[in-house]
Design a protein around this motif. Sequence first.
Motif, mmCIF file in Angstrom:
data_model
loop_
_atom_site.group_PDB
_atom_site.id
_atom_site.type_symbol
_atom_site.label_atom_id
_atom_site.label_comp_id
_atom_site.label_asym_id
_atom_site.label_seq_id
_atom_site.Cartn_x
_atom_site.Cartn_y
_atom_site.Cartn_z
ATOM 1 N N UNK A 134 86.276 -63.784 88.653
ATOM 2 C CA UNK A 134 85.716 -65.018 88.106
ATOM 3 C C UNK A 134 84.744 -65.644 89.108
ATOM 4 N N UNK A 135 85.130 -65.678 90.378
ATOM 5 C CA UNK A 135 84.244 -66.239 91.406
ATOM 6 C C UNK A 135 82.945 -65.451 91.509
ATOM 7 N N UNK A 136 83.032 -64.126 91.445
ATOM 8 C CA UNK A 136 81.827 -63.297 91.513
ATOM 9 C C UNK A 136 80.951 -63.493 90.279
ATOM 10 N N UNK A 137 81.572 -63.578 89.107
ATOM 11 C CA UNK A 137 80.799 -63.800 87.881
ATOM 12 C C UNK A 137 80.059 -65.128 87.946
ATOM 13 N N UNK A 138 80.741 -66.145 88.413
ATOM 14 C CA UNK A 138 80.089 -67.457 88.518
ATOM 15 C C UNK A 138 78.978 -67.433 89.569
ATOM 16 N N UNK A 139 79.272 -66.828 90.736
ATOM 17 C CA UNK A 139 78.281 -66.803 91.813
ATOM 18 C C UNK A 139 77.016 -66.058 91.394
ATOM 19 N N UNK A 140 77.188 -64.826 90.924
ATOM 20 C CA UNK A 140 76.002 -64.050 90.559
ATOM 21 C C UNK A 140 75.360 -64.573 89.283
ATOM 22 N N UNK A 141 76.178 -65.126 88.377
ATOM 23 C CA UNK A 141 75.599 -65.734 87.185
ATOM 24 C C UNK A 141 74.678 -66.887 87.524
ATOM 25 N N UNK A 142 75.000 -67.618 88.585
ATOM 26 C CA UNK A 142 74.178 -68.761 89.002
ATOM 27 C C UNK A 142 73.090 -68.381 90.004
ATOM 28 N N UNK A 143 73.305 -67.329 90.788
ATOM 29 C CA UNK A 143 72.404 -67.032 91.904
ATOM 30 C C UNK A 143 71.561 -65.774 91.708
ATOM 31 N N UNK A 144 71.792 -65.031 90.652
ATOM 32 C CA UNK A 144 71.068 -63.763 90.491
ATOM 33 C C UNK A 144 69.557 -63.970 90.470
ATOM 34 N N UNK A 145 69.082 -64.971 89.746
ATOM 35 C CA UNK A 145 67.634 -65.197 89.688
ATOM 36 C C UNK A 145 67.066 -65.479 91.071
ATOM 37 N N UNK A 146 67.813 -66.228 91.876
ATOM 38 C CA UNK A 146 67.352 -66.513 93.241
ATOM 39 C C UNK A 146 67.300 -65.230 94.069
ATOM 40 N N UNK A 147 68.365 -64.425 94.009
ATOM 41 C CA UNK A 147 68.407 -63.207 94.814
ATOM 42 C C UNK A 147 67.333 -62.200 94.398
ATOM 43 N N UNK A 148 66.958 -62.207 93.133
ATOM 44 C CA UNK A 148 66.061 -61.175 92.612
ATOM 45 C C UNK A 148 64.615 -61.633 92.448
ATOM 46 N N UNK A 149 64.338 -62.892 92.710
ATOM 47 C CA UNK A 149 62.980 -63.387 92.461
ATOM 48 C C UNK A 149 61.978 -62.744 93.414
ATOM 49 N N UNK A 150 60.734 -62.575 92.977
ATOM 50 C CA UNK A 150 59.710 -61.998 93.861
ATOM 51 C C UNK A 150 59.516 -62.859 95.106
ATOM 52 N N UNK A 151 59.243 -62.201 96.220
ATOM 53 C CA UNK A 151 59.004 -62.892 97.492
ATOM 54 C C UNK A 151 57.525 -62.799 97.847
ATOM 55 N N UNK A 152 56.890 -63.955 98.103
ATOM 56 C CA UNK A 152 55.493 -63.960 98.554
ATOM 57 C C UNK A 152 55.461 -63.627 100.038
ATOM 58 N N UNK A 153 54.596 -62.690 100.424
ATOM 59 C CA UNK A 153 54.506 -62.235 101.808
ATOM 60 C C UNK A 153 53.070 -62.321 102.293
ATOM 61 N N UNK A 154 52.892 -62.296 103.608
ATOM 62 C CA UNK A 154 51.545 -62.303 104.193
ATOM 63 C C UNK A 154 50.861 -60.974 103.950
ATOM 64 N N UNK A 155 49.605 -61.037 103.599
ATOM 65 C CA UNK A 155 48.834 -59.820 103.397
ATOM 66 C C UNK A 155 48.163 -59.362 104.673
ATOM 67 N N UNK A 156 47.462 -58.232 104.582
ATOM 68 C CA UNK A 156 46.786 -57.669 105.751
ATOM 69 C C UNK A 156 45.699 -58.606 106.251
ATOM 70 N N UNK A 157 44.955 -59.179 105.322
ATOM 71 C CA UNK A 157 43.899 -60.136 105.688
ATOM 72 C C UNK A 157 44.282 -61.476 105.073
ATOM 73 N N UNK A 158 44.769 -62.415 105.879
ATOM 74 C CA UNK A 158 45.202 -63.701 105.316
ATOM 75 C C UNK A 158 44.114 -64.343 104.474
ATOM 76 N N UNK A 159 44.510 -64.773 103.275
ATOM 77 C CA UNK A 159 43.555 -65.407 102.374
ATOM 78 C C UNK A 159 42.861 -64.435 101.449
ATOM 79 N N UNK A 160 42.662 -63.211 101.930
ATOM 80 C CA UNK A 160 41.970 -62.220 101.112
ATOM 81 C C UNK A 160 42.927 -61.258 100.424
ATOM 82 N N UNK A 161 44.104 -61.052 101.018
ATOM 83 C CA UNK A 161 45.089 -60.135 100.468
ATOM 84 C C UNK A 161 46.312 -60.923 100.006
ATOM 85 N N UNK A 162 46.668 -60.754 98.765
ATOM 86 C CA UNK A 162 47.855 -61.422 98.193
ATOM 87 C C UNK A 162 48.932 -60.363 97.990
ATOM 88 N N UNK A 163 50.131 -60.612 98.559
ATOM 89 C CA UNK A 163 51.197 -59.616 98.520
ATOM 90 C C UNK A 163 52.492 -60.271 98.048
#
Length: 539
Positions: A134-163
């Motif tokens: 039950x604890x795992x179902x509640x935790x992942x049911x509430x947090x799965x979107x956070x754990x799986x959401x895309x992460x914005x990262x720095x590109x090779x050329x800041x400002x020119x590369x979106x990663x």
Amino acid sequence: MTTELTPPPRQSVSPPARAARPPWVDADVLREWSGWVRRETEADEVPLQTASAPFTLEPTASVPQCSAPDVAAAVARARVAQRDWAGVAVGERARLVLAFHDLLLEAQEQVLDLIQWETGKARFHAWQEVGQVVALARHYGRRAEHYLKPARLRGMVPGATVVKEVRVPKGVVGIISPWNYPLYLGVGDVLPALLAGNAVVSKADAQTPLTLLWTRALMDRAGLPADVWQVVTGVGEVTGPALVDAVDYVAFTGSTATGREVARRAAGRLVGASLELGGKNPLVVRRDADLAAAAHGAATAAFANTGQMCIHVERVYAHEDVYDEFRDALVRATEELRLGSAYDYSVDVGSLTSLDQLERVTAHVEDAVAQGARVLTGGQARPDLGPLFFEPTVLEGVTSAMRIFSEETFGPVVSLYPFASDADAVALSNQGTYGLSASVWSRDVGSAERLAVSLRAGAVNINDGAAAAAGSVEAGMGGMGESGLGRRHGAEGIRRFTDAQTVARQRLMPLGPPPGKPVEAFVHQTNRQLALMRRLRLR
């Protein structure tokens, strides 16, 4: 040399089990559960497999035996179903898991009966499985979107590369779970795997298939499509290798020996695997510990689930200045435990689950006593209570020549040793090849935490035996050394069921020398930019 012993006083006894089979389990119910096991070929006589109920050794219920082609067919169906399931929004998947959470809470009395019938454990320890799922179902049911959401990262050329880094499901996950926690270990990995967008094929242990099939039926009520999670049953030597040979990722919980074989087989296909394996877990009682609390905590951690859990304590180290006082307190706490079989909460320690377990525990204790170990309490099988009962047992005088010194017993036996200093306690605790769980008891929390980080263990509990870390579902759980690879729970517990995919976009123009411009000029300009980025402390 055999040590002559006066038999210790027999421990508390509860009434016998009220029934060999939970009264609500009838032929119609069993047919419904067996319907979740699908076979590749229909035969007039389907091979069946039946386990024995530990309380009585009477048969539980027969389930179909799956063949290797049955497993391959289940994975093939799962692969088709996964394509649609991966397209379901994470939030929708989470709503289904939270619906399962509510249904499990409502229907828990049934699954508690089933867990006890199949494993012989005390009802409170069966309830702990429900609470954890039950604890795992509640935790992942509430947090799965956070754990799986895309992460914005720095590109090779800041400002020119979106990663960005996105999480994509593995595909079909195979889960091989053991008999000692058929609900928690059987379902606890299924939930994050499904939330990550995978289909799942679970191999039910031959001793405890009914708990997993009951849970699959409950998940159907929550709305999960049939082929997204399938259960295969039967002989482990057949279904286990067939599953590893077909899936895209394996989550295995079991012995270190079998874990090695799973890892080899998965590696041969370049398929990832997480492995939670064995342990020989230590508990350290420092000189300044609350001895009454430590004794109660040690008894709980050693004898919960009749000692049949990977994180249970098998070695207790007490500072020599408080050894005698702690030893006496631990013996008292052990003798207060109520041993027996009942489908209610009147029992503290239940039965062992199989004859193999009883034989292993008996052999370890007899070998230790034959070589000079002393039984402080327990030490005997209890056929008067049931065919597989063994008393909670405390030993001292254990030496390295005895099997119980380094081999995992996986039963209600704990060995007690003195130590002289924190450094001594660390050296003793870190003996052997395992590294799953450990416990430190001290009123000086700072010193306890410094000692903890020196212990080779995936989790260290301070002023608790084992439950504090295992129950903290946002924190990873797993082993070091021969206790396994990877972590369940928390972020890694769901991300292991995904692959990280990097998606990079160039805003202005492709990287590299512009058309018609000398390569040397481009290299010179880029070198100046790299040097500037270093001076500006850009990462």
